[in-house]
Design an enzyme around this catalytic site. Structure first.
Site, PDB file in Angstrom:
ATOM      1  CD1 TRP A  68      -1.452   2.088   2.595  1.00 43.85           C
ATOM      2  CD2 TRP A  68      -2.899   1.660   0.941  1.00 43.85           C
ATOM      3  NE1 TRP A  68      -2.441   3.058   2.636  1.00 43.85           N
ATOM      4  CE2 TRP A  68      -3.336   2.819   1.626  1.00 43.85           C
ATOM      5  CE3 TRP A  68      -3.656   1.203  -0.148  1.00 43.85           C
ATOM      6  CZ2 TRP A  68      -4.489   3.522   1.260  1.00 43.85           C
ATOM      7  CZ3 TRP A  68      -4.809   1.900  -0.503  1.00 43.85           C
ATOM      8  CH2 TRP A  68      -5.209   3.039   0.201  1.00 43.85           C
ATOM      9  NE  ARG A  87     -10.137   6.204   2.249  1.00 44.40           N
ATOM     10  CZ  ARG A  87      -8.952   6.520   2.757  1.00 44.40           C
ATOM     11  NH1 ARG A  87      -7.846   6.064   2.199  1.00 44.40           N
ATOM     12  NH2 ARG A  87      -8.862   7.292   3.811  1.00 44.40           N
ATOM     13  CG  ASP A 113      -2.702  12.001   4.399  1.00 43.71           C
ATOM     14  OD1 ASP A 113      -2.712  12.249   3.179  1.00 43.71           O
ATOM     15  OD2 ASP A 113      -3.298  11.022   4.913  1.00 43.71           O
TER      16      ASP A 113
HETATM   17  C1  SPV Z   1      -3.391   6.185   4.175  1.00 41.19           C
HETATM   18  O1  SPV Z   1      -2.698   5.300   4.675  1.00 41.19           O
HETATM   19  O2  SPV Z   1      -2.915   7.177   3.624  1.00 41.19           O
HETATM   20  C2  SPV Z   1      -4.858   6.074   4.185  1.00 41.19           C
HETATM   21  C3  SPV Z   1      -5.526   5.357   5.272  1.00 41.19           C
HETATM   22  O3  SPV Z   1      -5.486   6.665   3.330  1.00 41.19           O
HETATM   23  S1  SPV Z   1      -5.945   6.510   6.498  1.00 41.19           S
HETATM   24  O4  SPV Z   1      -4.694   7.081   7.040  1.00 41.19           O
HETATM   25  O5  SPV Z   1      -6.664   5.783   7.531  1.00 41.19           O
HETATM   26  O6  SPV Z   1      -6.779   7.564   5.920  1.00 41.19           O
HETATM   27 MG    MG Z   2      -4.431   8.181   2.361  1.00 41.55          MG
END
Ligand code: SPV
Ligand code: MG
Length: 298
Positions: A40, A155, A54
């Protein structure tokens, strides 16, 4: 078999697919070496190693470069977290082509508005895009891919945004109908209850994917028995890297000599193995033999 075919076969198989999160080529290689089915390339971890939020701060090209490096080094499939698709349907179309051409096996797009914020952030911004606009993105991705084994994961963020179970199910139906190959249903609860309510009520037939970061006591056997096909361990590699480096550096800055921390770090040999340093050495020897045959070396 190509990496895409491997992933498609696993999605059709009986076992649960374990996907390890990574943030660069080295962590992706370690995920592969540890026996995971796929990698991932998560937006949270990749943003974090740039020391950035993020929150749609990095560009598509920056995320792409990381996933592409992973794809070059790994034999197992790479699943790229592509946030909201970096724009509208035309951006998704371009992005899909680019990712597929780089040998990445799957993209995951989420139904939030741009710029998005991490789903697990307390009081984060989790506005949903309209169903119609997100369906348009799925259609654009499907139109753009050249191989049906390039997996498009849709998603659903309805549970994250507080829109509720009915909305989550309605959207999962719409995304499957639009041609998504799998549905990622996300939750920020500490227990898997709402995820299991979803899996028990949803009547769709494409595989279900989960990211149990917050409900981390759930067992694999329970996920499997609730019809979940893929589990993503999204950020544990990032978090261990962070804590291991922090602890080591705190010790090293106070140490009199490096040997005090020697047992806590990998050997140079470990890293040579990872980067296939001996492959280069062998290639150099082969080249020397060829040059000898051609008379350039005695
Ligand atoms: C990521 O790992 O960037 C995801 C999952 O999108 S979460 O951090 O839970 O949004
Ligand atoms: Mg993400």
């Amino acid at each position: 078999m190509s990496k895409n075919e491997i992933l498609r076969k696993k999605l059709e198989g009986n076992s649960i697919i374990k996907v390890g999160g990574a943030f660069d080529a080295m962590s992706a290689k370690l995920v592969e070496n540890s026996g995971f089915d796929a990698v991932w390339a998560g937006s949270f971890a990749i943003s974090a190693v740039h020391a950035l939020p993020d929150a749609s701060i990095l560009t598509m090209t920056e995320f792409f470069d990381v996933a592409s490096n992973m794809s070059s080094t790994c034999e197992i499939p790479i699943i790229a977290d592509c946030d909201t698709g970096y724009g509208g349907p035309s951006n998704v179309h371009h992005m899909t082509r680019k990712y597929e051409n780089a040998g990445i096996s799957s993209i995951c797009i989420e139904d939030k508005t741009f710029p998005k914020q991490n789903s697990l952030l307390e009081n984060g911004k989790n506005d949903l895009l309209s169903e119609k606009e997100f369906v348009a993105k799925i259609l654009a991705a499907k139109e753009a891919r050249s191989n049906k084994n390039f997996i498009i994961i849709a998603r659903v963020e309805a549970l994250i945004s507080g829109a509720g179970m009915k909305e989550a199910i309605k959207r999962a139906n719409a995304y499957e109908h639009a041609g998504a190959d799998a549905i990622l249903i996300h939750s920020k609860q500490k227990t898997p209850d709402e995820i299991f309510e979803f899996t028990d009520s949803w009547k769709g037939s494409v595989p279900i994917v989960v990211v149990p970061t917050t409900y981390d006591s759930v067992k694999i056997s329970d996920l499997s028995s609730h019809n979940i096909k893929m589990v993503i361990y999204a950020n544990q590699t990032l978090r261990v890297a962070h804590i291991a480096m922090t602890r080591l550096l705190q010790e090293l800055v106070k140490a009199d000599r490096i040997s005090e921390v020697k047992d806590k770090i990998s050997t140079m040999q470990d890293i040579f193995d990872l980067q296939q340093m001996y492959g280069i050495k062998n290639k150099e020897r082969e080249l020397e033999e060829k040059l000898k045959k051609l008379g350039y070396i005695n």
